[in-house]
Design a protein around this motif. Structure first.
Motif, mmCIF file in Angstrom:
data_model
loop_
_atom_site.group_PDB
_atom_site.id
_atom_site.type_symbol
_atom_site.label_atom_id
_atom_site.label_comp_id
_atom_site.label_asym_id
_atom_site.label_seq_id
_atom_site.Cartn_x
_atom_site.Cartn_y
_atom_site.Cartn_z
ATOM 1 N N GLU A 149 0.767 -1.023 0.158
ATOM 2 C CA GLU A 149 0.021 0.013 0.091
ATOM 3 C C GLU A 149 0.851 1.107 -0.123
ATOM 4 O OE1 GLU A 149 -2.329 -3.421 1.581
ATOM 5 O OE2 GLU A 149 -0.524 -2.440 2.118
ATOM 6 N N THR A 150 1.979 1.400 0.921
ATOM 7 C CA THR A 150 2.815 2.657 1.106
ATOM 8 C C THR A 150 3.492 2.683 -0.271
ATOM 9 O OG1 THR A 150 4.502 1.387 2.301
ATOM 10 C CG2 THR A 150 2.844 2.541 3.371
ATOM 11 N N SER A 151 4.118 1.437 -1.000
ATOM 12 C CA SER A 151 4.959 1.679 -2.094
ATOM 13 C C SER A 151 3.847 2.176 -3.374
ATOM 14 C CB SER A 151 5.220 0.139 -2.460
ATOM 15 O OG SER A 151 6.309 0.329 -3.528
ATOM 16 N N GLN A 152 2.609 1.941 -3.470
ATOM 17 C CA GLN A 152 2.002 2.458 -4.467
ATOM 18 C C GLN A 152 2.000 4.091 -4.155
ATOM 19 O OE1 GLN A 152 -1.767 0.498 -5.518
ATOM 20 N NE2 GLN A 152 -1.573 -0.141 -3.528
ATOM 21 N N LYS A 153 1.868 4.777 -3.119
ATOM 22 C CA LYS A 153 1.859 6.054 -2.792
ATOM 23 C C LYS A 153 3.314 6.652 -3.279
ATOM 24 C CE LYS A 153 0.274 9.945 -0.948
ATOM 25 N NZ LYS A 153 -0.723 10.629 -1.586
ATOM 26 N N VAL A 154 4.444 5.853 -2.828
ATOM 27 C CA VAL A 154 5.696 6.376 -3.099
ATOM 28 C C VAL A 154 6.032 6.350 -4.540
ATOM 29 C CG1 VAL A 154 8.003 5.888 -2.763
ATOM 30 C CG2 VAL A 154 6.699 5.635 -0.677
#
Length: 206
Positions: A149-154
């Protein structure tokens, strides 16, 4: 979410010394995967990767230069810095494409210790979308942990902003980080300043 971490080392595969470091790490952490780094010595390869990722290149100057137009204009980044940017971007993209629950990726000049795997598992609870996007392992961005999930944002932030700083500076400035620079159980296998990135040519044009 599955709590399994996929461990990867970003390796310049035409450098025998870096391959040997990877092999030593894999003997400690058998599930460690090799992720081939973009080769900053190969300018045509680096250009091709930049084109394929459809990224906007602006500059590669450290944050402190951006308020000073003269310093910014005179800054001469190297192909190795761009290759590092592209490699880490591609690693994050790989995680999203394959829907990897958690990923830890480290640079190829690090020797991990037997405590490394457990250390990373203890840290993943720090990843909360909207609170922490990325865990920085090491002061200079020698390694990171991200969730799917956080990788998508980054990844979205990097693509939207384009290339404006060395990747580790850009992540520090633009992302919500959890930093553990001094406690990560690894050793630097190459003396500071002796890395391959510094030996590549200056970018005169793209």
């Amino acid at each position: 979410m599955n709590k399994s971490i996929t461990f990867m080392q970003l390796v310049l595969t035409n450098d025998a010394s870096r391959i040997e470091i990877f092999r030593k790490n894999k003997s400690i952490l058998p599930e460690l995967k090799l992720f081939r780094s973009v080769d900053g010595f190969n300018i045509s390869e680096t250009r091709q990767n930049l084109s394929e990722e459809n990224l906007q290149y602006n500059c590669l100057a450290p944050p402190g230069m951006h308020p000073n137009p003269k310093k910014l204009e005179n800054h001469k980044p190297k192909w190795g810095t761009l290759a590092c940017w592209l490699t880490k971007y591609k690693a994050l993209k790989w995680q999203v494409q394959h829907k990897i629950p958690y990923m830890c990726f480290i640079e190829d000049d690090l020797l991990i210790t037997t405590a490394f795997e457990e250390f990373c598992y203890k840290k993943i609870s720090k990843l909360e979308p909207g609170v922490t996007n990325i865990i920085r392992l090491g002061k200079w961005g020698e390694g990171y942990i991200t969730s799917y999930e956080t990788s998508q944002k980054v990844l979205y932030n990097l693509y939207k902003t384009g290339i404006v700083m060395p990747i580790d500076d850009q992540l520090r400035v633009n992302e919500k980080e959890y930093s553990c620079p001094k406690e990560t159980p690894w050793l630097l296998a190459v003396h500071s300043g002796a890395g391959q990135r510094a030996k590549t040519k200056v970018i005169n044009n793209l």
